[in-house]
Design a protein around this motif. Structure first.
Motif, mmCIF file in Angstrom:
data_model
loop_
_atom_site.group_PDB
_atom_site.id
_atom_site.type_symbol
_atom_site.label_atom_id
_atom_site.label_comp_id
_atom_site.label_asym_id
_atom_site.label_seq_id
_atom_site.Cartn_x
_atom_site.Cartn_y
_atom_site.Cartn_z
ATOM 1 N N UNK A 267 0.802 -1.225 0.000
ATOM 2 C CA UNK A 267 0.000 0.000 0.000
ATOM 3 C C UNK A 267 0.834 1.275 0.000
ATOM 4 N N UNK A 268 2.053 1.227 0.492
ATOM 5 C CA UNK A 268 2.823 2.470 0.562
ATOM 6 C C UNK A 268 3.277 2.965 -0.815
ATOM 7 N N UNK A 269 3.068 2.151 -1.854
ATOM 8 C CA UNK A 269 3.411 2.588 -3.202
ATOM 9 C C UNK A 269 2.349 3.531 -3.771
ATOM 10 N N UNK A 270 1.178 3.605 -3.125
ATOM 11 C CA UNK A 270 0.048 4.413 -3.619
ATOM 12 C C UNK A 270 0.186 5.850 -3.123
ATOM 13 N N UNK A 271 0.007 6.799 -4.039
ATOM 14 C CA UNK A 271 0.127 8.216 -3.711
ATOM 15 C C UNK A 271 -1.036 8.698 -2.846
ATOM 16 N N UNK A 272 -0.826 9.821 -2.225
ATOM 17 C CA UNK A 272 -1.882 10.478 -1.464
ATOM 18 C C UNK A 272 -3.097 10.710 -2.362
ATOM 19 N N UNK A 273 -4.269 10.305 -1.895
ATOM 20 C CA UNK A 273 -5.496 10.470 -2.669
ATOM 21 C C UNK A 273 -5.727 9.404 -3.705
ATOM 22 N N UNK A 274 -4.865 8.389 -3.750
ATOM 23 C CA UNK A 274 -4.994 7.326 -4.738
ATOM 24 C C UNK A 274 -5.879 6.183 -4.258
ATOM 25 N N UNK A 275 -5.762 5.038 -4.944
ATOM 26 C CA UNK A 275 -6.600 3.879 -4.641
ATOM 27 C C UNK A 275 -5.749 2.620 -4.567
ATOM 28 N N UNK A 326 -6.745 4.798 5.416
ATOM 29 C CA UNK A 326 -7.889 5.409 4.755
ATOM 30 C C UNK A 326 -7.805 6.934 4.742
ATOM 31 N N UNK A 327 -7.039 7.506 5.639
ATOM 32 C CA UNK A 327 -6.825 8.959 5.625
ATOM 33 C C UNK A 327 -5.902 9.378 4.489
ATOM 34 N N UNK A 328 -5.151 8.405 3.960
ATOM 35 C CA UNK A 328 -4.218 8.688 2.871
ATOM 36 C C UNK A 328 -4.809 8.349 1.504
ATOM 37 N N UNK A 329 -5.483 7.191 1.399
ATOM 38 C CA UNK A 329 -5.977 6.756 0.092
ATOM 39 C C UNK A 329 -7.214 5.883 0.256
ATOM 40 N N UNK A 330 -7.886 5.654 -0.859
ATOM 41 C CA UNK A 330 -9.047 4.774 -0.871
ATOM 42 C C UNK A 330 -8.587 3.327 -0.753
ATOM 43 N N UNK A 331 -9.300 2.539 0.046
ATOM 44 C CA UNK A 331 -9.071 1.104 0.125
ATOM 45 C C UNK A 331 -10.219 0.407 -0.587
ATOM 46 N N UNK A 332 -9.914 -0.248 -1.695
ATOM 47 C CA UNK A 332 -10.927 -0.952 -2.465
ATOM 48 C C UNK A 332 -10.815 -2.451 -2.269
ATOM 49 N N UNK A 333 -11.901 -3.165 -2.522
ATOM 50 C CA UNK A 333 -11.915 -4.615 -2.308
ATOM 51 C C UNK A 333 -12.792 -5.306 -3.333
ATOM 52 N N UNK A 334 -12.230 -6.313 -3.988
ATOM 53 C CA UNK A 334 -12.982 -7.239 -4.829
ATOM 54 C C UNK A 334 -13.000 -8.565 -4.089
ATOM 55 N N UNK A 335 -14.168 -8.987 -3.620
ATOM 56 C CA UNK A 335 -14.257 -10.208 -2.824
ATOM 57 C C UNK A 335 -15.670 -10.755 -2.888
ATOM 58 N N UNK A 336 -15.871 -11.897 -2.211
ATOM 59 C CA UNK A 336 -17.211 -12.480 -2.119
ATOM 60 C C UNK A 336 -17.911 -12.061 -0.827
ATOM 61 N N UNK A 337 -17.274 -11.209 -0.040
ATOM 62 C CA UNK A 337 -17.884 -10.757 1.203
ATOM 63 C C UNK A 337 -19.086 -9.863 0.918
#
Length: 386
Positions: A267-275, A326-337
Motif C-alpha cells: 500500500x505504501x506505493x500508492x500516492x496520497x489520494x490514490x486507490x 484510509x486517511x491517505x488513500x481509498x481502500x478498495x476490495x474485490x471479494x465475495x464478502x
C-alpha cells in the motif's frame, strides 16, 4: 492489450488492461533451489522417537517440510504414531489438504502424519511430553513485527501476554510497517529464549522453495529474514492506483484477515489520494478475531481508538491500519464478502469484479491513467523509489 491473470480464490481472474494504462506489473522472482537441495537441508534436522512437529505455516512448502521430516523419522525405524503434528486451528484445514496432496502417491493414508489443533496454553508443558520438538514455519512480511515466522507465530498463538506487550510497542502513527525490525520483533525474539526446539524456516513463493534455514528458532528465523531482505523487496515509482493480489497459496486469501497482509505489503506505493484495490475471494469469510467482533458490533470504534490500554485481540492491528491508511488513500476490495461487512462496516469501497474496479478507476482518473499490478503481494514487499 495484455492479459494479466491474478489469483482469486481457487482460480485466476483476468485483468484486461491496456498497455497505456499499465504502469508496471510486479511479482516475486525468487531463485528456486532444487528438490535435492531442499531435501539435503531438511535432512540436517535432527529427528527422534516421540517427536513433536509444530507446524506454524500451512503452505505447500511447509507441508513438504513436515512430510519430509516425518518420513526421515520413519526411515530411522520410528513408529508413525510416535510423530505428532500440532498446528494452529486457523491453518489446520489447509495444511491437511496440502499434506494429502503430497502423500497421495503413498500406498496407505496411515503414512500421513495426524494433525492436532493447538488447544493448550503452555508450550513448555506440551514439549515436556516429547523427546524432541521441531518447529516448521514460512518466513514472510508482517505489518506489526516487520517480518513473520516462527517467533511471531508462536507469540501470536501461545504467548497472549507477550503478544499484548508487542502490540503496545508498535510503531507510532498506527501505520503498517512490514520490512521494519522494531520493538515488537525484539519482544517476540526475546520470548523465544529458553525454548528447547529445532526450527525449519522456509522462504518460498508459488514457484517453489528459495531457501530452507535450520537451527534454533532465533537462528533459523534470522537467516530467513536476511534472505527475504535480499530477494523479496521490490521498488517502483509511486502510483495513483494499484491492484494487489496475494499469491496462489490458499491460506493467503481464504479470509479477509489473511489477505490484508498482502495489502499492507504494497500500500505504501500508492500516492496520497490514490486507490489501493485488494483482490481476495475470502471464501472463509472475515477470519474471526477483532475484525469479526467489529463487524458484529462486539468491538466498538471507541475501544479501538483506546486500544493502547486493552488486551490484544487477534487482528486488532488491521483495524488500526485501515483507519490510518484510509486517511491517505481509498481502500478498495474485490471479494465475495457481503457489502454490508466489507463496505458499510469496514469502510472498503467494494467492486463487483476486477473489471468493474478498473473501469471505475479509469473514469475517476482519466483514460490515460496508469495503474500498478502486484500479483503475489503476500511475499513481496513494495517500496516507493526515492
Amino acid at each position: 492489450m495484455p492479459e494479466i491473470w491474478l489469483r482469486y480464490g481457487v482460480t485466476d481472474v483476468v485483468l484486461d488492461i491496456k498497455f497505456e494504462n499499465l504502469s508496471s506489473q510486479i511479482s516475486s522472482t525468487f531463485p528456486i533451489i532444487s528438490e535435492e537441495q531442499a531435501k539435503a537441508a531438511l535432512d540436517s534436522v535432527p529427528v527422534t522417537d516421540n517427536m513433536l512437529i509444530l507446524a506454524l505455516a500451512s503452505s505447500k512448502a511447509a507441508a513438504k517440510a513436515v512430510a519430509s521430516i516425518s518420513a526421515a523419522a520413519k526411515a530411522k525405524g520410528y513408529a508413525a504414531n510416535s510423530i505428532t503434528v500440532d498446528v494452529p486451528a486457523r491453518t489446520a484445514s489447509t495444511l491437511r489438504t496440502n499434506l494429502v496432496a503430497i502423500t497421495s502417491n503413498l500406498q496407505s493414508t496411515e503414512e500421513m502424519p495426524s494433525i492436532n489443533r493447538i488447544d493448550y496454553q503452555s508450550l513448555e508443558e506440551r514439549t515436556k511430553k516429547f523427546q524432541s520438538t521441531v518447529v516448521v514455519s514460512r518466513a514472510s512480511f508482517d505489518p506489526l513485527f516487520g517480518f513473520s515466522g516462527a517467533p511471531t507465530e508462536l507469540i501470536r498463538t501461545l504467548f497472549p501476554q507477550k503478544m499484548t506487550e508487542a502490540f503496545m510497542a508498535r510503531k507510532e502513527g498506527n501505520m503498517p510497517a512490514p520490512g521494519e525490525e522494531g520493538e515488537p520483533l525484539k519482544i517476540a525474539m526475546a520470548t523465544m529464549e529458553g525454548i528447547s526446539a529445532s526450527a525449519v524456516e522456509i522462504v518460498a513463493n508459488g514457484s517453489g522453495i528459495a531457501g530452507v534455514h535450520t537451527g534454533t528458532i532465533q537462528e533459523a528465523f534470522s537467516k530467513a529474514v536476511e534472505q527475504l531482505k535480499a530477494i523479496a523487496t521490490a521498488e517502483a515509482d509511486p502510483v495513483r492506483s494499484a491492484f494487489i493480489s496475494a499469491g496462489n497459496e490458499a491460506g493467503t486469501h481464504a479470509t479477509l484477515m489473511s489477505a490484508l497482509y498482502s495489502l499492507w505489503n504494497a500500500v505504501r506505493i500508492v500516492k496520497e489520494g490514490g486507490s489501493a484495490i485488494l483482490l481476495a475471494e475470502c471464501r472463509d469469510g472475515i477470519g474471526g478475531g477483532a475484525l469479526q467482533a467489529f463487524v458484529e458490533g462486539r468491538l466498538k470504534q471507541e475501544q479501538i481508538a483506546g486500544s493502547t490500554a486493552m488486551q490484544y485481540i487477534d487482528g486488532l492491528e488491521h483495524l488500526l491500519y485501515m483507519q490510518g491508511i484510509r486517511q491517505k488513500c481509498e481502500l478498495g476490495l474485490v471479494s465475495s464478502l457481503p457489502h454490508y461487512y466489507a463496505g458499510a462496516k469496514l469502510g472498503f469501497t467494494t467492486y463487483a469484479s476486477a473489471r468493474d474496479a478498473l473501469e471505475k478507476i479509469l473514469v475517476r482518473n482519466g483514460k490515460g491513467h496508469k495503474a500498478l499490478v502486484v500479483s503475489d503481494a503476500d511475499i513481496t514487499f513494495l517500496k516507493p523509489k526515492v
